[in-house]
Design a protein around this motif. Structure first.
Motif, PDB file in Angstrom:
ATOM      1  N   GLY A 130       0.805  -1.204   0.000  1.00  9.85           N
ATOM      2  CA  GLY A 130       0.000   0.000   0.000  1.00  9.85           C
ATOM      3  C   GLY A 130       0.844   1.262   0.000  1.00  9.85           C
ATOM      4  O   GLY A 130       2.059   1.228  -0.199  1.00  9.85           O
ATOM      5  N   ALA A 131       0.197   2.389   0.258  1.00  6.77           N
ATOM      6  CA  ALA A 131       0.874   3.684   0.166  1.00  6.77           C
ATOM      7  C   ALA A 131       2.077   3.772   1.091  1.00  6.77           C
ATOM      8  O   ALA A 131       3.088   4.380   0.753  1.00  6.77           O
ATOM      9  CB  ALA A 131      -0.114   4.806   0.489  1.00  6.77           C
ATOM     10  N   ALA A 132       2.002   3.156   2.263  1.00  8.98           N
ATOM     11  CA  ALA A 132       3.094   3.251   3.230  1.00  8.98           C
ATOM     12  C   ALA A 132       4.344   2.531   2.753  1.00  8.98           C
ATOM     13  O   ALA A 132       5.438   2.749   3.270  1.00  8.98           O
ATOM     14  CB  ALA A 132       2.659   2.681   4.577  1.00  8.98           C
ATOM     15  N   GLY A 133       4.213   1.644   1.761  1.00 14.06           N
ATOM     16  CA  GLY A 133       5.365   0.917   1.253  1.00 14.06           C
ATOM     17  C   GLY A 133       6.225   1.727   0.308  1.00 14.06           C
ATOM     18  O   GLY A 133       7.332   1.318  -0.035  1.00 14.06           O
ATOM     19  N   PHE A 134       5.742   2.874  -0.130  1.00  9.36           N
ATOM     20  CA  PHE A 134       6.506   3.712  -1.047  1.00  9.36           C
ATOM     21  C   PHE A 134       7.437   4.610  -0.240  1.00  9.36           C
ATOM     22  O   PHE A 134       6.999   5.561   0.400  1.00  9.36           O
ATOM     23  CB  PHE A 134       5.566   4.561  -1.904  1.00  9.36           C
ATOM     24  CG  PHE A 134       4.914   3.802  -3.011  1.00  9.36           C
ATOM     25  CD1 PHE A 134       3.868   2.943  -2.759  1.00  9.36           C
ATOM     26  CD2 PHE A 134       5.364   3.925  -4.310  1.00  9.36           C
ATOM     27  CE1 PHE A 134       3.270   2.229  -3.772  1.00  9.36           C
ATOM     28  CE2 PHE A 134       4.768   3.224  -5.342  1.00  9.36           C
ATOM     29  CZ  PHE A 134       3.724   2.373  -5.069  1.00  9.36           C
ATOM     30  N   VAL A 135       8.711   4.313  -0.285  1.00  5.38           N
ATOM     31  CA  VAL A 135       9.723   5.113   0.407  1.00  5.38           C
ATOM     32  C   VAL A 135      10.890   5.342  -0.543  1.00  5.38           C
ATOM     33  O   VAL A 135      11.046   4.638  -1.535  1.00  5.38           O
ATOM     34  CB  VAL A 135      10.219   4.418   1.692  1.00  5.38           C
ATOM     35  CG1 VAL A 135       9.083   4.294   2.709  1.00  5.38           C
ATOM     36  CG2 VAL A 135      10.795   3.039   1.377  1.00  5.38           C
ATOM     37  N   LEU A 136      11.700   6.329  -0.217  1.00  2.00           N
ATOM     38  CA  LEU A 136      12.867   6.619  -1.023  1.00  2.00           C
ATOM     39  C   LEU A 136      14.049   5.777  -0.581  1.00  2.00           C
ATOM     40  O   LEU A 136      14.354   5.696   0.611  1.00  2.00           O
ATOM     41  CB  LEU A 136      13.244   8.100  -0.914  1.00  2.00           C
ATOM     42  CG  LEU A 136      12.317   9.108  -1.587  1.00  2.00           C
ATOM     43  CD1 LEU A 136      12.796  10.525  -1.278  1.00  2.00           C
ATOM     44  CD2 LEU A 136      12.256   8.886  -3.084  1.00  2.00           C
ATOM     45  N   ALA A 137      14.731   5.178  -1.547  1.00  2.00           N
ATOM     46  CA  ALA A 137      15.964   4.468  -1.247  1.00  2.00           C
ATOM     47  C   ALA A 137      17.139   5.441  -1.148  1.00  2.00           C
ATOM     48  O   ALA A 137      18.193   5.108  -0.612  1.00  2.00           O
ATOM     49  CB  ALA A 137      16.245   3.425  -2.327  1.00  2.00           C
TER      50      ALA A 137
END
Length: 222
Positions: A102-109
């Motif tokens: 979901g949305a919370a899984g989108f993070v910057l590497a």
């Protein structure tokens, strides 16, 4: 204008293809020259394909449209980038693997890709642009939504380079926004991971912000 496009994926095809249709000379470069040749043939308009070095040498402006984890090797192995306007449209996240969470899984590497590019090739003029929307958006004909033109924020330290990239955005019938120096590009990258995560979760990211006419606040009284 002569534009080198590094990469043979969807973003390279969308932006390079649109610029070719707008009358620019396009040279696609990829590690597999066969992929660049195939992309150029599919785009038409006289586009050519070849190696990364050839595309970088050809372009007055060079679009970097390769995965973030491959950028360093490309930049360090290509001295032809020196003195060029480098357009960075990359984002340091992988939505295909994050989507199940979901949305919370989108993070910057990585927090500041554009700044890393500038540090790796200090003689180039780096401009962050075209990173907020998927390739399919740039490839589509739609350029106005709910009465407002689709806009592209630009971040860069060299005014002439920013002006050139603004013109390239206008050639695609997009409205450029001058969003500040390259140190602000990290905020564009963060905005991308936020909005794309929301889109994947089924939310309309455009609904977060009111129109300009209703966006102003008053200063708090001390």
């Amino acid at each position: 204008m002569q534009i080198g496009v590094i990469g043979a994926g969807a973003m390279a095809r969308a932006l390079g293809g649109r610029w070719a249709a707008a009358g620019h000379e396009i040279y696609f470069g990829a590690r597999r020259t066969e992929a660049a040749d195939e992309l150029a043939a599919g785009v038409g308009y006289g586009a050519r394909g070849g190696s990364i070095e050839e595309a970088a040498r050809f372009g007055e402006v060079v679009l970097l449209a390769v995965p973030v984890d491959g950028l360093d090797a490309v930049l360090r192995a290509t001295p032809e980038f020196a003195g060029r306007v480098l357009v960075d449209c990359t984002n340091a996240f992988e939505p295909d693997t994050a989507a199940p969470d979901g949305a919370a899984g989108f993070v910057l590497a990585e927090d500041a890709v554009a700044e890393r590019i500038a540090a790796t090739v200090p003689s180039a003029q780096v401009v962050k642009a075209f990173n907020l929307c998927a390739a399919e958006v740039w490839a589509d004909d739609a350029r106005e939504f709910e009465g407002s033109p689709l806009s592209v924020p630009l971040c860069g330290d060299d005014p002439d380079a920013v002006r050139v990239v603004a013109g390239l955005a206008e050639d695609l019938k997009l409205r450029p926004f001058l969003a500040g120096g390259l140190h602000r590009a990290r905020y564009l990258e963060a905005a991308s991971v936020l909005t794309v995560g929301l889109w994947f979760a089924g939310y309309d990211s455009r609904a977060m912000l009111p129109p300009l006419s209703a966006a102003f606040a008053t200063r708090d009284q001390q």
